[in-house]
Design an enzyme around this catalytic site. Structure first.
Site, short mmCIF file in Angstrom:
data_model
loop_
_atom_site.label_atom_id
_atom_site.label_comp_id
_atom_site.label_asym_id
_atom_site.label_seq_id
_atom_site.Cartn_x
_atom_site.Cartn_y
_atom_site.Cartn_z
N ASN A 84 0.86 -1.19 0.00
CA ASN A 84 0.00 0.00 0.00
C ASN A 84 0.89 1.23 0.00
O ASN A 84 1.49 1.56 1.02
CB ASN A 84 -0.89 -0.02 1.25
CG ASN A 84 -1.68 1.27 1.43
OD1 ASN A 84 -1.81 2.06 0.49
ND2 ASN A 84 -2.20 1.49 2.63
N TRP A 85 0.97 1.86 -1.16
CA TRP A 85 1.86 3.03 -1.27
C TRP A 85 1.27 4.29 -0.64
O TRP A 85 1.95 5.31 -0.54
CB TRP A 85 2.17 3.30 -2.75
CG TRP A 85 3.23 2.39 -3.33
CD1 TRP A 85 3.67 1.19 -2.80
CD2 TRP A 85 3.97 2.60 -4.53
NE1 TRP A 85 4.64 0.65 -3.62
CE2 TRP A 85 4.85 1.50 -4.69
CE3 TRP A 85 4.00 3.61 -5.50
CZ2 TRP A 85 5.73 1.38 -5.77
CZ3 TRP A 85 4.87 3.48 -6.59
CH2 TRP A 85 5.73 2.39 -6.71
N LYS A 86 0.01 4.25 -0.28
CA LYS A 86 -0.67 5.43 0.25
C LYS A 86 -0.49 6.61 -0.73
O LYS A 86 -0.37 6.38 -1.93
CB LYS A 86 -0.17 5.77 1.65
CG LYS A 86 -0.14 4.55 2.57
CD LYS A 86 0.04 4.92 4.01
CE LYS A 86 0.26 3.66 4.83
NZ LYS A 86 -0.02 3.85 6.25
N HIS A 134 -9.49 0.99 4.88
CA HIS A 134 -8.22 1.22 5.59
C HIS A 134 -8.49 2.18 6.76
O HIS A 134 -9.32 3.08 6.66
CB HIS A 134 -7.19 1.82 4.63
CG HIS A 134 -5.80 1.84 5.19
ND1 HIS A 134 -5.39 2.79 6.09
CD2 HIS A 134 -4.75 1.01 5.00
CE1 HIS A 134 -4.12 2.55 6.41
NE2 HIS A 134 -3.72 1.47 5.77
N GLU A 146 -6.98 4.64 7.76
CA GLU A 146 -6.82 6.07 7.43
C GLU A 146 -8.07 6.60 6.74
O GLU A 146 -8.42 7.78 6.88
CB GLU A 146 -5.56 6.26 6.57
CG GLU A 146 -4.29 6.09 7.42
CD GLU A 146 -3.08 5.61 6.67
OE1 GLU A 146 -3.06 5.64 5.43
OE2 GLU A 146 -2.11 5.18 7.35
N GLU A 164 -5.29 -5.00 10.66
CA GLU A 164 -4.30 -3.95 10.84
C GLU A 164 -4.59 -3.19 12.13
O GLU A 164 -5.41 -2.26 12.14
CB GLU A 164 -4.35 -2.96 9.67
CG GLU A 164 -4.06 -3.59 8.32
CD GLU A 164 -3.47 -2.57 7.36
OE1 GLU A 164 -2.34 -2.78 6.93
OE2 GLU A 164 -4.12 -1.55 7.08
N GLY A 190 2.51 2.27 10.65
CA GLY A 190 3.47 3.35 10.51
C GLY A 190 4.21 3.73 11.78
O GLY A 190 4.86 4.77 11.84
N SER A 244 3.43 -2.19 10.30
CA SER A 244 4.88 -2.21 10.52
C SER A 244 5.53 -3.55 10.16
O SER A 244 6.46 -4.00 10.83
CB SER A 244 5.21 -1.81 11.97
OG SER A 244 4.83 -0.46 12.20
N GLY A 290 2.82 -1.16 4.23
CA GLY A 290 2.83 0.24 3.86
C GLY A 290 4.24 0.72 3.54
O GLY A 290 4.75 0.52 2.44
N GLY A 291 4.89 1.33 4.51
CA GLY A 291 6.20 1.96 4.30
C GLY A 291 7.22 1.08 3.60
O GLY A 291 7.95 1.54 2.71
C1 PEP Z 1 -0.69 0.20 5.92
O1 PEP Z 1 -0.69 1.35 5.51
O2 PEP Z 1 -1.63 -0.54 5.60
C2 PEP Z 1 0.42 -0.25 6.74
C3 PEP Z 1 0.36 -1.44 7.27
O3 PEP Z 1 1.47 0.61 6.90
P1 PEP Z 1 2.92 0.28 7.56
O4 PEP Z 1 3.37 -1.04 6.98
O5 PEP Z 1 3.77 1.41 7.15
O6 PEP Z 1 2.71 0.16 9.02
#
Ligand code: PEP
Length: 242
Positions: free
Chosen positions: A8-10, A93, A95, A163, A169, A201, A222-223
């Site tokens: 997930n590049w957001k 998600h 967010e 999640e 993050g 994470s 994500g990251g």
């Molecule tokens: C996400 O955005 O779905 C996520 C899990 O982010 P991260 O891996 O950066 O915690």
């Protein structure tokens, strides 16, 4: 079913970032992954990403509107994502739930829209830190599943992403026991066979341990999905057979 590693590049990435998808695709062409690989870049990049993904990487959206078309300025429909080359879309998600006020009912409508367009819906759920600290994590996730997963979900059209909001993050993750416990809990409240991804994470350093856990059907990353080298390490950490 094989595991699914989804990135997930957001709201990150312009055209220059396509080189990461290109590099990932080259690596996977030399040595194919033992799991399914999906990247969800910003919607603006999906069509161009499809030119460098070499059929090794599926592409997805990060959100969709519930309607096919209409007066919804700024929104993107599931059909538009499909038209751009997506085969999946993330819905619900945290967010989106937090910053756009999306309720379980809205998330369920988006999941149905994904199915209507022929996309796999990746439906996200997860508790906040306060909810976990007060012992409510199981109840919150059960309630989110009941409200966000429409009747008709199958392993072919839906995956669940667990999640924990406090792990996204932050560099913090639940313990392996906590992840295994929650995945077993989720499994008991969804139709049989759906993949349950863990997200929050996931990094190259913890991917092997997390992906080895019972009932973990993959990861939503994500990251660590933004750099091909990190994401590839996570892809290589998936279980060889499951
Ligand atoms: C996400 O955005 O779905 C996520 C899990 O982010 P991260 O891996 O950066 O915690």
């Amino acid at each position: 079913m094989s595991q699914l590693i989804a990135g997930n590049w957001k709201m990150n990435g312009v055209a220059a970032a396509l080189s990461e998808i290109d590099a990932l695709a080259v690596s996977l062409t030399d040595r194919p992954a033992a799991c399914d690989v999906l990247v969800c870049p910003p919607a603006t990049l999906i069509e161009r990403a499809s030119h460098v993904s070499r059929n090794r990487i599926a592409l997805g959206g990060q959100d969709c509107h519930a309607e096919i078309s209409g007066a919804f300025t700024g929104d993107v429909s599931a059909e538009m994502l499909r038209d751009a080359g997506a085969t999946a879309v993330i819905v619900g998600h945290s967010e989106r739930r937090q910053y756009h006020g999306e309720t379980d009912a809205v998330v369920a409508a988006k999941a149905k829209a994904a199915w209507r367009a022929g996309l796999t819906a990746i439906i996200c759920i997860g508790e906040t830190e306060a909810e976990r600290d007060s012992g409510k994590a199981n109840d919150i996730c059960k309630s989110q599943l009941a409200g966000s997963v429409p009747d008709g979900a199958t392993s072919a059209n839906t995956a669940i992403a667990y999640e924990p909001v406090w792990a996204i993050g932050t560099g913090k993750t639940p313990t392996s026991e906590e992840i295994a416990q929650m995945h077993a809990h989720i499994k008991a409240h969804i139709p049989a066979g759906l993949r349950i991804l863990y997200g929050g994470s996931v990094k190259p350093a913890n991917a092997v341990e997390i992906l080895a856990l019972a009932d973990v059907g993959g990861a939503l990353v994500g990251g660590a999905s933004l750099k091909a080298s990190d994401f590839l390490t996570i892809v290589r950490a998936c279980r060889k057979s499951s």
